[in-house]
Enzyme design. Sequence first.
Site, PDB file in Angstrom:
ATOM      1  CE  LYS A  22      -1.917   1.487   4.103  1.00 15.12           C
ATOM      2  NZ  LYS A  22      -1.658   3.065   4.242  1.00 15.12           N
ATOM      3  CG  ASN A  23       2.424   2.379   3.600  1.00 17.30           C
ATOM      4  OD1 ASN A  23       1.370   2.936   3.471  1.00 17.30           O
ATOM      5  ND2 ASN A  23       2.830   2.689   4.655  1.00 17.30           N
ATOM      6  CB  CYS A 116      -5.654  10.803  10.769  1.00 18.12           C
ATOM      7  SG  CYS A 116      -4.188  10.004  11.052  1.00 18.12           S
ATOM      8  NE  ARG A 121      -0.230  10.402   9.651  1.00 21.84           N
ATOM      9  CZ  ARG A 121      -0.510   9.176   8.863  1.00 21.84           C
ATOM     10  NH1 ARG A 121      -1.706   8.760   9.026  1.00 21.84           N
ATOM     11  NH2 ARG A 121       0.282   8.843   7.920  1.00 21.84           N
ATOM     12  CG  ASP A 305       2.662   1.510   9.092  1.00 23.46           C
ATOM     13  OD1 ASP A 305       2.002   2.332  10.038  1.00 23.46           O
ATOM     14  OD2 ASP A 305       2.771   1.613   8.255  1.00 23.46           O
ATOM     15  NE  ARG A 397      -6.901   3.971   5.657  1.00 25.57           N
ATOM     16  CZ  ARG A 397      -5.951   4.338   6.493  1.00 25.57           C
ATOM     17  NH1 ARG A 397      -5.992   4.254   7.678  1.00 25.57           N
ATOM     18  NH2 ARG A 397      -4.751   4.693   6.198  1.00 25.57           N
TER      19      ARG A 397
HETATM   20  C1  UD1 Z   1       3.803   7.027   6.420  1.00 19.27           C
HETATM   21  C2  UD1 Z   1       3.151   5.681   5.965  1.00 19.27           C
HETATM   22  C3  UD1 Z   1       2.526   5.232   7.403  1.00 19.27           C
HETATM   23  C4  UD1 Z   1       3.721   5.181   8.184  1.00 19.27           C
HETATM   24  C5  UD1 Z   1       4.659   6.187   8.384  1.00 19.27           C
HETATM   25  C6  UD1 Z   1       5.784   6.143   9.366  1.00 19.27           C
HETATM   26  C7  UD1 Z   1       2.223   5.820   3.669  1.00 19.27           C
HETATM   27  C8  UD1 Z   1       1.127   6.153   2.818  1.00 19.27           C
HETATM   28  N1  UD1 Z   1       2.314   6.010   5.072  1.00 19.27           N
HETATM   29  O1  UD1 Z   1       3.072   7.963   6.535  1.00 19.27           O
HETATM   30  O2  UD1 Z   1       2.006   4.095   6.921  1.00 19.27           O
HETATM   31  O3  UD1 Z   1       3.064   4.927   9.548  1.00 19.27           O
HETATM   32  O4  UD1 Z   1       5.087   6.619   7.162  1.00 19.27           O
HETATM   33  O5  UD1 Z   1       6.468   5.071   8.822  1.00 19.27           O
HETATM   34  O6  UD1 Z   1       3.597   5.898   3.176  1.00 19.27           O
HETATM   35  N2  UD1 Z   1       5.297  14.926  10.653  1.00 19.27           N
HETATM   36  C9  UD1 Z   1       5.454  16.099  10.651  1.00 19.27           C
HETATM   37  N3  UD1 Z   1       5.145  16.918  10.022  1.00 19.27           N
HETATM   38  C10 UD1 Z   1       5.306  16.449   8.659  1.00 19.27           C
HETATM   39  C11 UD1 Z   1       5.284  15.124   8.549  1.00 19.27           C
HETATM   40  C12 UD1 Z   1       5.598  14.399   9.355  1.00 19.27           C
HETATM   41  O7  UD1 Z   1       5.565  16.534  12.236  1.00 19.27           O
HETATM   42  O8  UD1 Z   1       5.161  17.679   7.821  1.00 19.27           O
HETATM   43  C13 UD1 Z   1       5.606  13.643  11.696  1.00 19.27           C
HETATM   44  C14 UD1 Z   1       4.020  12.968  11.689  1.00 19.27           C
HETATM   45  O9  UD1 Z   1       3.220  13.643  12.547  1.00 19.27           O
HETATM   46  C15 UD1 Z   1       4.754  11.741  12.443  1.00 19.27           C
HETATM   47  C16 UD1 Z   1       6.161  11.408  11.991  1.00 19.27           C
HETATM   48  O10 UD1 Z   1       6.309  12.754  11.470  1.00 19.27           O
HETATM   49  O11 UD1 Z   1       4.661  11.665  13.786  1.00 19.27           O
HETATM   50  C17 UD1 Z   1       6.376  10.538  10.880  1.00 19.27           C
HETATM   51  O12 UD1 Z   1       5.415  10.816   9.911  1.00 19.27           O
HETATM   52  P1  UD1 Z   1       5.564  10.451   8.222  1.00 19.27           P
HETATM   53  O13 UD1 Z   1       7.050   9.741   8.271  1.00 19.27           O
HETATM   54  O14 UD1 Z   1       5.367  11.746   7.485  1.00 19.27           O
HETATM   55  O15 UD1 Z   1       4.366   9.339   7.815  1.00 19.27           O
HETATM   56  P2  UD1 Z   1       3.722   9.662   6.676  1.00 19.27           P
HETATM   57  O16 UD1 Z   1       4.419   9.863   5.381  1.00 19.27           O
HETATM   58  O17 UD1 Z   1       2.233  10.176   7.175  1.00 19.27           O
END
Ligand code: UD1
Length: 416
Positions: A22-23, A116, A121, A305, A397
């Site tokens: 998925k990711n 979410c 996030r 995850d 999902r």
């Molecule tokens: C992706 C994965 C999700 C996984 C996560 C961490 C997909 C579709 N989803 O989510 O399944 O759990 O990586 O491995 O690939 N953060 C900020 N600011 C930002 C972006 C992130 O503070 O602009 C924080 C988030 O709130 C979280 C952490 O960074 O606490 C990690 O987030 P991130 O690595 O961005 O995860 P996703 O890309 O949303």
Amino acid sequence: MNKMLIQGGNKLFGELNISASKNAYLPILAATVLCEDKLVLHNYPFFTDADNMCKILTSLGANIENRDSDLIVDSSSLFSWGIESELASQVRSSIFMLGALLGRFKKARVAYPGGCEIGARPIDIHLAGFRKLGVKVEEKHGYIYCDAGNMHSAVILLDFPSVGATESLMMASVLTPGETKILNPAKEPEVVDLQNFLNKMGAKVRGAGTNEITITGVKKLHGCEFAPIKDRIIAGTYMIATAMCGGDVLLKGVKPDHLRAIIDKLDQTACKISIESDNIRVTSDGKPNALGKIETSVYPGLPTDLQAQIMALCCVSNGSTMIVENVFESRFKHVPELVKMGADVHVKDRVAFVRGVKKLYGASVSGMELRGTASLILAGLVAEGTTIVNNIKHVDRGYYHIEDDLATLGANIKRI
Ligand code: UD1
């Protein structure tokens, strides 16, 4: 069909082919916007998140066709660079579309994805990166407006190796002249897969999986065929299920290198893991040892995850485990439901203290988010009596008919 009915107690035996990730698929779907030729993506996984991402692409004017297990995407006639809130709220990964739309149209308007079930996030790291690239970013009325009329290459240092921000910035930069560098990027295998897909379309990206990604802008991308990697989280979920239930299961097609952290942890629970090229075999007597202290972290650490699923295992292990959730601030929503089944878990801030119990008992429990729902299903597989897991839509999902996979292995589970 929104509930899962499980009679616990069966051991798991057999083989499963693991579906595409998925990711990996979600950012790859977003990246199709960058190319005006036809693209063929193999092994479409049919998860609702992927279906919703396809709906977003269709709303922008893409033509999408399912042929057997392939997805044919034709973005030649895209007419829109805006994503409405109704669609954006269905799949958080709509935020990836920002980078792709900026690459294609040099402007984008995407509804703010908001918080979410697993935490607030924020997307500040994405937006700071875009600003570094010279993009004008405005946030108003729940939308993010981006104007990339003056977009240029840059060196971007990420405050945190965010997976989404790394992928979004890679997509925004592939058609931007000059050399862009992303320092402290996410190193997840799905980031490497996005790099491979972009390069197959003619982009020049190198370094994904290391501490520095370099993107040299090209003028145009071209069509290609691509098979995204298999889902390491689904494989990890079934490995944990086998360790909990006992049995002997062969998971096929997944790269063992992507699962080092979970292989290491399951080794400590005393189940036997053997690796046969792209296959992983798990053999267990169903009596796992506790893990002491474990913590989630970015790749190659223990993936957040899989935190909920490994907690289900710790609930029936011999001894105590302290689980620290370092990635998301609110990812213990499965705990009260596990407690309803007899688990002994206490949460303080980002730490869960789990004392293994001899037995879990069937109960009616409710899924709150994707991976937490998977953990309740695993708990149901070992519980005495009948478990009903409500709100099963969350698990759809990221798993395609999880009940069919588990039933193939001998579990007594059905959707009602
Ligand atoms: C992706 C994965 C999700 C996984 C996560 C961490 C997909 C579709 N989803 O989510 O399944 O759990 O990586 O491995 O690939 N953060 C900020 N600011 C930002 C972006 C992130 O503070 O602009 C924080 C988030 O709130 C979280 C952490 O960074 O606490 C990690 O987030 P991130 O690595 O961005 O995860 P996703 O890309 O949303």
